[in-house]
Write a protein that holds these residues in place. Structure first.
Motif, short mmCIF file in Angstrom:
data_model
loop_
_atom_site.label_atom_id
_atom_site.label_comp_id
_atom_site.label_asym_id
_atom_site.label_seq_id
_atom_site.Cartn_x
_atom_site.Cartn_y
_atom_site.Cartn_z
N GLU A 30 0.90 -1.16 0.09
CA GLU A 30 -0.08 0.07 -0.07
C GLU A 30 0.96 1.14 -0.21
O GLU A 30 1.86 1.13 0.75
CB GLU A 30 -0.87 0.10 1.24
CG GLU A 30 -2.03 1.24 1.47
CD GLU A 30 -2.95 1.08 2.71
OE1 GLU A 30 -3.31 1.98 2.64
OE2 GLU A 30 -2.71 -0.07 3.24
N VAL A 31 0.53 2.30 -0.89
CA VAL A 31 1.09 3.56 -0.64
C VAL A 31 0.04 4.62 -0.62
O VAL A 31 -0.82 4.68 -1.28
CB VAL A 31 2.01 3.81 -1.99
CG1 VAL A 31 1.37 3.55 -3.24
CG2 VAL A 31 2.98 5.14 -1.87
N ASN A 32 0.25 5.67 0.18
CA ASN A 32 -0.55 6.78 0.20
C ASN A 32 0.34 8.12 0.20
O ASN A 32 0.93 8.60 1.15
CB ASN A 32 -1.12 6.82 1.72
CG ASN A 32 -2.17 8.02 1.66
OD1 ASN A 32 -2.08 8.93 0.94
ND2 ASN A 32 -3.25 7.80 2.55
N PRO A 33 0.54 8.81 -1.17
CA PRO A 33 1.36 9.86 -1.35
C PRO A 33 0.96 10.95 -0.67
O PRO A 33 1.81 11.79 -0.11
CB PRO A 33 1.28 10.01 -2.68
CG PRO A 33 0.87 8.63 -3.26
CD PRO A 33 -0.02 7.82 -2.32
N ASP A 34 -0.56 11.17 -0.30
CA ASP A 34 -0.98 12.34 0.36
C ASP A 34 -0.44 12.42 1.86
O ASP A 34 -0.29 13.44 2.34
CB ASP A 34 -2.62 12.38 0.16
CG ASP A 34 -2.86 12.77 -1.07
OD1 ASP A 34 -1.87 13.24 -2.08
OD2 ASP A 34 -3.92 12.18 -1.43
N GLU A 35 -0.29 11.12 2.48
CA GLU A 35 -0.04 11.05 3.93
C GLU A 35 1.50 10.73 3.99
O GLU A 35 2.25 10.93 4.99
CB GLU A 35 -0.80 9.86 4.43
CG GLU A 35 -2.21 9.97 4.48
CD GLU A 35 -2.77 10.12 5.82
OE1 GLU A 35 -2.14 9.91 6.81
OE2 GLU A 35 -4.08 10.62 5.76
N GLY A 36 2.29 10.39 2.62
CA GLY A 36 3.52 10.15 2.83
C GLY A 36 3.92 8.82 3.43
O GLY A 36 4.97 8.68 4.22
#
Length: 142
Positions: A30-36
């Motif tokens: 999983e990756v969440n660029p908005d949360e880093g």
């Protein structure tokens, strides 16, 4: 929205994964660029073992670098890259062969520098290693 850059090119199969990621058995969970934040998994095979039968620390450090770096790289513009300038690893418990999960995050980000943190967890939920890193955000080389 289509994301661009080497990280996204690999994830969307527009490019091959880097050889180091292949060696480590890198798998994006999983990756969440908005949360880093990012969660990845690695496969620690028999080739990674030291003489006492646990994963050699250098492989754990490489896994942590391949966890923390992508947490930042996933947030960058297509023309940017962020090489690690400092990596501090703490080995907390023996890591056995098998699946290890890396969880990374951007602790703080400025204009050209970012501070990263994360850990590797084994199948029992034990944190086997933790790390902090510094990365320098710069233009990607062609």
């Amino acid at each position: 929205m289509t994301r661009e850059g080497p990280f996204w090119d690999v994830l969307e199969r527009r490019a091959d994964p880097p050889p180091a990621a292949k060696t480590l058995g890198f798998e994006l969970v999983e990756v969440n660029p908005d949360e880093g934040t990012i969660e990845v998994a690695f496969t620690a095979g028999e080739r990674f073992l030291n003489p006492v039968g646990v994963v050699q620390g250098g492989f754990l450090a490489a896994m942590l670098d391949d966890t923390l770096g992508p947490a930042l790289v996933a947030t960058l513009d297509a023309g940017q890259f962020a090489p690690t300038t400092d990596l501090h690893v703490q080995f907390l418990a023996p890591a056995r062969p098998g699946r290890l999960v890396g969880r990374g995050r951007i602790a703080r980000r400025g204009g050209q520098i970012a501070f990263l943190a994360g850990e590797l967890v084994d199948s029992t939920g034990t944190v086997v290693a933790a790390a902090t890193a510094t990365a320098l955000i710069r233009p990607a080389r062609a």
